[in-house]
Design a protein around this motif. Structure first.
Motif, PDB file in Angstrom:
ATOM      1  N   ASN A  61      78.090 -15.870  -0.767  1.00  0.00           N
ATOM      2  CA  ASN A  61      77.960 -14.831   0.079  1.00  0.00           C
ATOM      3  C   ASN A  61      78.132 -15.049   1.281  1.00  0.00           C
ATOM      4  OD1 ASN A  61      77.866 -11.997  -1.717  1.00  0.00           O
ATOM      5  ND2 ASN A  61      76.617 -13.520  -2.541  1.00  0.00           N
ATOM      6  N   ASP A  62      79.265 -14.830   2.195  1.00  0.00           N
ATOM      7  CA  ASP A  62      79.336 -15.185   3.489  1.00  0.00           C
ATOM      8  C   ASP A  62      79.368 -13.986   4.492  1.00  0.00           C
ATOM      9  OD1 ASP A  62      79.908 -17.980   5.011  1.00  0.00           O
ATOM     10  OD2 ASP A  62      81.633 -16.591   5.760  1.00  0.00           O
ATOM     11  N   ILE A  63      78.749 -14.163   5.594  1.00  0.00           N
ATOM     12  CA  ILE A  63      78.778 -13.239   6.864  1.00  0.00           C
ATOM     13  C   ILE A  63      79.274 -13.961   7.939  1.00  0.00           C
ATOM     14  CG2 ILE A  63      77.653 -11.432   8.063  1.00  0.00           C
ATOM     15  CD1 ILE A  63      75.871 -10.953   5.696  1.00  0.00           C
ATOM     16  N   THR A  64      80.401 -13.465   8.675  1.00  0.00           N
ATOM     17  CA  THR A  64      80.660 -13.982  10.045  1.00  0.00           C
ATOM     18  C   THR A  64      80.643 -13.119  11.005  1.00  0.00           C
ATOM     19  OG1 THR A  64      82.877 -13.953   9.325  1.00  0.00           O
ATOM     20  CG2 THR A  64      82.015 -16.022   8.663  1.00  0.00           C
ATOM     21  N   LEU A  65      80.672 -13.970  12.304  1.00  0.00           N
ATOM     22  CA  LEU A  65      80.619 -12.958  13.658  1.00  0.00           C
ATOM     23  C   LEU A  65      81.034 -13.973  14.439  1.00  0.00           C
ATOM     24  CD1 LEU A  65      79.926 -10.653  15.477  1.00  0.00           C
ATOM     25  CD2 LEU A  65      77.926 -11.849  16.010  1.00  0.00           C
ATOM     26  N   ASN A  66      82.444 -13.645  14.882  1.00  0.00           N
ATOM     27  CA  ASN A  66      83.277 -14.318  16.085  1.00  0.00           C
ATOM     28  C   ASN A  66      83.428 -13.504  17.244  1.00  0.00           C
ATOM     29  OD1 ASN A  66      84.324 -16.673  14.372  1.00  0.00           O
ATOM     30  ND2 ASN A  66      84.603 -15.084  12.895  1.00  0.00           N
TER      31      ASN A  66
ATOM     32  N   ALA B 293      88.723 -20.163  -1.210  1.00  0.00           N
ATOM     33  CA  ALA B 293      89.436 -20.552   0.157  1.00  0.00           C
ATOM     34  C   ALA B 293      88.520 -19.928   1.226  1.00  0.00           C
ATOM     35  CB  ALA B 293      90.827 -19.660   0.396  1.00  0.00           C
ATOM     36  N   ASN B 294      87.770 -20.784   1.786  1.00  0.00           N
ATOM     37  CA  ASN B 294      86.864 -20.447   2.850  1.00  0.00           C
ATOM     38  C   ASN B 294      87.478 -20.284   4.143  1.00  0.00           C
ATOM     39  OD1 ASN B 294      84.517 -21.148   1.278  1.00  0.00           O
ATOM     40  ND2 ASN B 294      85.117 -23.251   1.409  1.00  0.00           N
ATOM     41  N   SER B 295      88.630 -20.733   4.491  1.00  0.00           N
ATOM     42  CA  SER B 295      89.275 -20.516   5.951  1.00  0.00           C
ATOM     43  C   SER B 295      90.593 -20.886   5.719  1.00  0.00           C
ATOM     44  CB  SER B 295      88.447 -21.119   7.084  1.00  0.00           C
ATOM     45  OG  SER B 295      88.537 -22.545   6.860  1.00  0.00           O
ATOM     46  N   ILE B 296      91.521 -20.354   6.389  1.00  0.00           N
ATOM     47  CA  ILE B 296      92.809 -20.715   6.329  1.00  0.00           C
ATOM     48  C   ILE B 296      93.601 -20.851   7.719  1.00  0.00           C
ATOM     49  CG2 ILE B 296      95.090 -19.744   5.782  1.00  0.00           C
ATOM     50  CD1 ILE B 296      93.518 -20.179   3.134  1.00  0.00           C
ATOM     51  N   ILE B 297      94.211 -21.746   7.986  1.00  0.00           N
ATOM     52  CA  ILE B 297      95.170 -21.980   9.262  1.00  0.00           C
ATOM     53  C   ILE B 297      96.600 -21.649   8.914  1.00  0.00           C
ATOM     54  CG2 ILE B 297      96.010 -23.817  10.839  1.00  0.00           C
ATOM     55  CD1 ILE B 297      93.084 -25.164  10.359  1.00  0.00           C
TER      56      ILE B 297
ATOM     57  N   VAL C 264      94.092 -18.746  13.001  1.00  0.00           N
ATOM     58  CA  VAL C 264      92.841 -19.178  12.022  1.00  0.00           C
ATOM     59  C   VAL C 264      92.071 -17.965  11.364  1.00  0.00           C
ATOM     60  CG1 VAL C 264      90.543 -20.347  11.886  1.00  0.00           C
ATOM     61  CG2 VAL C 264      92.685 -21.204  13.588  1.00  0.00           C
ATOM     62  N   LEU C 265      92.120 -17.935  10.060  1.00  0.00           N
ATOM     63  CA  LEU C 265      91.467 -16.919   9.339  1.00  0.00           C
ATOM     64  C   LEU C 265      90.006 -17.358   8.839  1.00  0.00           C
ATOM     65  CD1 LEU C 265      94.695 -15.513   7.357  1.00  0.00           C
ATOM     66  CD2 LEU C 265      93.730 -14.896   9.436  1.00  0.00           C
ATOM     67  N   MET C 266      88.996 -17.165   9.770  1.00  0.00           N
ATOM     68  CA  MET C 266      87.726 -17.360   9.203  1.00  0.00           C
ATOM     69  C   MET C 266      87.194 -16.920   7.927  1.00  0.00           C
ATOM     70  SD  MET C 266      87.059 -19.937  11.099  1.00  0.00           S
ATOM     71  CE  MET C 266      85.448 -20.183  10.602  1.00  0.00           C
ATOM     72  N   ASN C 267      87.884 -15.744   7.585  1.00  0.00           N
ATOM     73  CA  ASN C 267      87.550 -14.682   6.568  1.00  0.00           C
ATOM     74  C   ASN C 267      88.666 -14.286   5.820  1.00  0.00           C
ATOM     75  OD1 ASN C 267      85.529 -13.331   4.907  1.00  0.00           O
ATOM     76  ND2 ASN C 267      86.069 -11.432   6.067  1.00  0.00           N
TER      77      ASN C 267
END
Length: 602
Positions: free
Chosen positions: A391-396, A37-41, A25-28
C-alpha cells in the motif's frame, strides 16, 4: 516510448534530444497498468516527417579492464500509409570480478567459511527485429513485429575456501568452475489501434518463447575431505501467450477507460547432477492471469482526479516429476484500487496519490531445484513463496524549478533472501527467498533544477528509511538505518552543437530489507558534438576514480550472517559514433501485453 514498453535500454539510447516531444513520469500509475508497476516513464517522440529509407547506426568502443563494443543498426522505410522497420545489434563485453565472502553460523559448533572468488566472463548479444505498420486511415492502424535475442555467455572462476569449526581450520579447498550459458528469446507482437464511433480502442497480442540453459563443471581439491568433480545442467523453457484490450470514451468532464488483460504461462525446469551429489529436479508451472480494469479521469477547473480499480485473478498449478502438488498450487483474487488528486496551492502544484500494488516472485524463485554453488553453499527456489502486497501513499509538490516528493509504503509478506542449513549438515548453507513480516518504508526527495543560460544543473537530495525487524541470533534485529542519497548533474550547452556533462552521485550506508549495504560514490564526465546534421560523436568516462567498484553487503538471517565484498572495474572510457540518415521513429502503436509475466520469466 510512444505507448510501447521497451525491454532493451539500447532503444532508449537511440533517442536524441531533438526527437523527444514530451517526457511524463507517473509516480502513481493507474489501473490500466499491471499491479506490479510502481512507476512509469512515458516518452513521446516528435511526429516524423518525410518518407523513404531511414537509417540510424550507432557504434560504441569502450575499455575498462578489457576492450568491448557494440554495433546497432536501425532502419525503416516509409511510403504513405506503410512503414517497415528493423534492427540488428551485436554486443561484445567482458567482466572481471573479485568476491570476498564470509559466512558465519553462530551455533554449536561455530562454523566460519572464508572464500575468495575470482570470476571472468564473456557476454555476447545477437539481437534482430523486423516489423511493419499500416495505417488504413487516421482512425485505424495495424502492425506486427518479430524479435529474436540470443545471449551466449562463458564464465570461469577460481575459488579458495577455508572452513573453520570452533576457530580450528578444518579444511582448505581450491576449486575451478567453468560454465556455458545460453539465453534465447523469440517475441511476436501484433496490434490494432483505432476508433469505433466515439470509442478509442487498442488491442495487443503477444507470443513469447524463452529458454535459459546452463552447463557447469566444478572441480574441487580439498586438504581434509574428498576431492570432487561436479557436473550440472540446468534447462528452463517458457511459453507465454498474452492479450490486452482497452477502450476509452469521453465521459462528463473527462475520460473513461476500461479494459481486460490476460496471459497464460507454461514453464518447465530441469536440473540434473551427473554425480548425484544433490537430487535432480523436474518442475512444471502452469499459470493463468485474468485482469479487468476501469479508470475514470475528471477535470474540474484546476483540479483533476483519477480513480481506478483493477481486479486480478491468478490460477497457478505446480508439478514435480509430472505429479501435481496441491500444496504448491495457488489461486489469488485481488482488487487493486488507485486514486490521484492534482490541485494548485498558490503557485505550487500538488499531487496526492494512493495505490495498492503487488510483488510476484520470479518463476525461477518458485522452483524446487537445489543448485550446487560449491561444497558449502547451495541455492534453491521456494515453491511455497507467496506474493507480497504493498500500500503506497505519495505526495508530490512542484513549484517552478523546485520539486519535492514524499512516499510511504507498507509491505505485507516482503520477499527477502534468507540463509538456512541444508538438511542435517550445518556446514552447508542454503540460500533462497522467503516471505518476511511486514515492512514500512519512507522516502523523501527534493530536486532543484534551475537554468542559467547555457548551464543546466540538477541537484537531488533525499533519504530512504525502512522500519523492519528480522529474526537474528534468536532476537529481533532492527534494520532501520537510513540511506542518504545525493545526485548533482551538470550540463553545459556550448556553441557549435556541443554538450558537456559532469555528474556526481553518492549513497550512504544503510539498510534494505534484511541487508546492510555499504556506501558508494562516483563521478562521470562526457562531451558530445553534432555536425553535418547526420553525425554525432561522444566521448565519456564513467566512474573516473573507480570508487563504485566495491560493493559491500551483509545479510542477517536466523543464526547466520553472509558478508560479501564484490570488486570489479567500473571505471571505463567510451567513444560513440552515431550516424542518422532520414531518420524517423516508427509509427508503431502496439503497447505490448503481459508485461509483468515477461519480466518474471527471466
Amino acid at each position: 516510448i510512444n505507448g510501447r514498453k521497451i525491454r532493451n535500454k539500447l532503444e532508449l539510447d537511440q533517442l536524441s534530444s531533438d526527437e523527444i516531444r514530451n517526457v511524463e513520469v507517473l509516480m502513481n500509475p493507474g489501473a490500466g497498468y499491471d499491479a506490479t508497476a510502481n512507476s512509469i516513464i512515458r516518452i513521446t517522440t516528435v511526429r516524423p516527417a518525410g518518407e523513404g529509407l531511414g537509417i540510424n547506426n550507432r557504434v560504441l568502443f569502450g575499455v575498462d579492464r578489457y576492450f568491448y563494443g557494440l554495433d546497432e543498426l536501425n532502419f525503416n522505410y516509409r511510403s504513405k500509409k506503410y512503414d517497415a522497420f528493423g534492427m540488428l545489434e551485436y554486443d561484445n563485453d567482458r567482466d572481471y570480478t573479485v568476491n570476498t565472502i564470509i559466512q558465519s553460523t553462530f551455533r554449536s559448533p561455530y562454523i566460519l567459511q572464508k572464500s575468495l572468488m575470482t570470476e571472468k566472463d564473456r557476454n555476447r548479444i545477437y539481437d534482430g527485429k523486423v516489423g511493419f505498420d499500416y495505417n488504413f486511415s487516421d482512425r485505424h492502424s495495424v502492425g506486427a513485429f518479430y524479435e529474436i535475442s540470443h545471449k551466449p555467455t562463458r564464465e570461469s572462476a577460481d575459488i579458495r575456501t577455508l572452513l573453520f569449526t570452533d576457530s580450528t581450520l578444518d579444511n582448505t579447498m581450491t576449486a575451478t568452475q567453468s560454465a556455458r550459458l545460453r539465453k534465447t528469446q523469440h517475441l511476436l507482437n501484433g496490434y490494432y489501434d483505432g476508433k469505433l464511433g466515439d470509442w478509442k480502442l487498442n488491442f495487443n497480442i503477444d507470443a513469447l518463447w524463452y529458454s535459459n540453459n546452463s552447463n557447469v563443471l566444478v572441480k574441487e581439491i580439498s586438504t581434509d575431505a574428498d576431492n570432487r568433480i561436479v557436473t550440472t545442467t540446468n534447462d528452463n523453457s517458457s511459453r507465454l501467450l498474452a492479450e490486452k484490450i482497452q477502450a476509452s470514451h469521453s465521459l462528463w468532464k473527462g475520460l473513461l477507460t476500461v479494459g481486460n488483460e490476460c496471459s497464460y504461462v507454461h514453464r518447465t525446469g530441469n536440473y540434473y547432477n551427473l554425480e548425484n551429489i544433490i537430487s535432480n529436479s523436474n518442475t512444471l508451472i502452469k499459470e493463468g492471469h485474468d485482469s479487468f480494469f476501469a479508470e475514470l479521469e475528471q477535470r474540474f477547473g484546476n483540479i483533476s482526479t483519477i480513480l481506478g480499480m483493477r481486479y486480478e485473478h491468478v490460477n497457478s498449478c505446480y508439478y514435480e516429476s509430472g505429479v501435481k502438488m496441491p500444496e504448491q498450487c495457488r489461486r489469488y483474487d485481488n482488487l487493486f484500487p488507485s486514486a490521484t488528486l492534482v490541485f494548485p496551492l498558490g503557485k505550487t502544484t500538488v499531487q496526492l496519490g494512493y495505490s495498492r500494488k503487488t510483488v510476484r516472485p520470479l518463476y525461477l524463485q518458485l522452483s524446487s531445484a537445489v543448485v550446487y554453488i560449491n561444497r558449502y553453499t547451495y541455492e534453491s527456489g521456494n515453491p511455497l513463496l507467496q506474493p507480497a502486497y504493498k500500500n503506497d501513499i505519495t505526495l508530490n509538490l512542484r513549484y517552478n524549478w523546485l520539486m519535492g516528493m514524499f512516499d510511504y509504503t507498507h509491505v505485507n509478506g516482503s520477499i527477502i533472501s534468507t540463509y538456512t542449513q541444508y538438511k542435517d549438515d550445518p556446514t552447508i548453507s542454503l540460500l533462497r527467498k522467503d516471505n518476511a513480516r511486514a515492512l514500512d518504508k519512507i522516502q523523501a526527495i527534493a530536486v532543484i533544477s534551475p537554468s542559467f543560460g547555457f548551464y543546466h544543473p540538477v541537484l537531488m537530495g533525499g533519504a530512504v528509511m525502512q522500519y523492519f525487524h528480522v529474526e537474528y541470533m534468536g532476537e529481533d534485529k532492527s534494520m532501520d538505518r537510513p540511506m542518504g542519497i545525493i545526485r548533482f548533474n551538470n550540463t553545459l550547452s556550448l556553441p557549435s552543437d556541443m554538450l558537456v556533462n559532469a555528474d556526481f552521485s553518492w549513497r550512504s550506508k544503510g539498510d534494505s530489507e534484511n541487508m546492510r549495504i555499504g556506501s558508494t560514490w562516483q563521478l562521470d564526465w562526457g562531451v558530445s558534438k553534432s555536425f553535418c546534421k547526420n553525425w554525432n560523436v561522444k566521448l565519456s568516462c564513467e566512474d573516473i576514480f573507480n570508487t563504485a567498484s566495491a560493493v559491500d553487503a551483509r545479510i542477517y538471517s536466523g543464526y547466520r550472517q553472509f558478508h560479501i565484498n564484490k570488486k570489479t572495474t567500473t571505471r571505463c572510457m567510451e567513444f560513440t559514433v552515431r550516424y542518422n540518415f532520414n531518420t524517423s521513429k516508427s509509427k508503431y502503436k502496439g503497447t505490448s501485453a503481459g508485461k509483468d509475466e515477461k519480466d518474471r520469466l527471466n
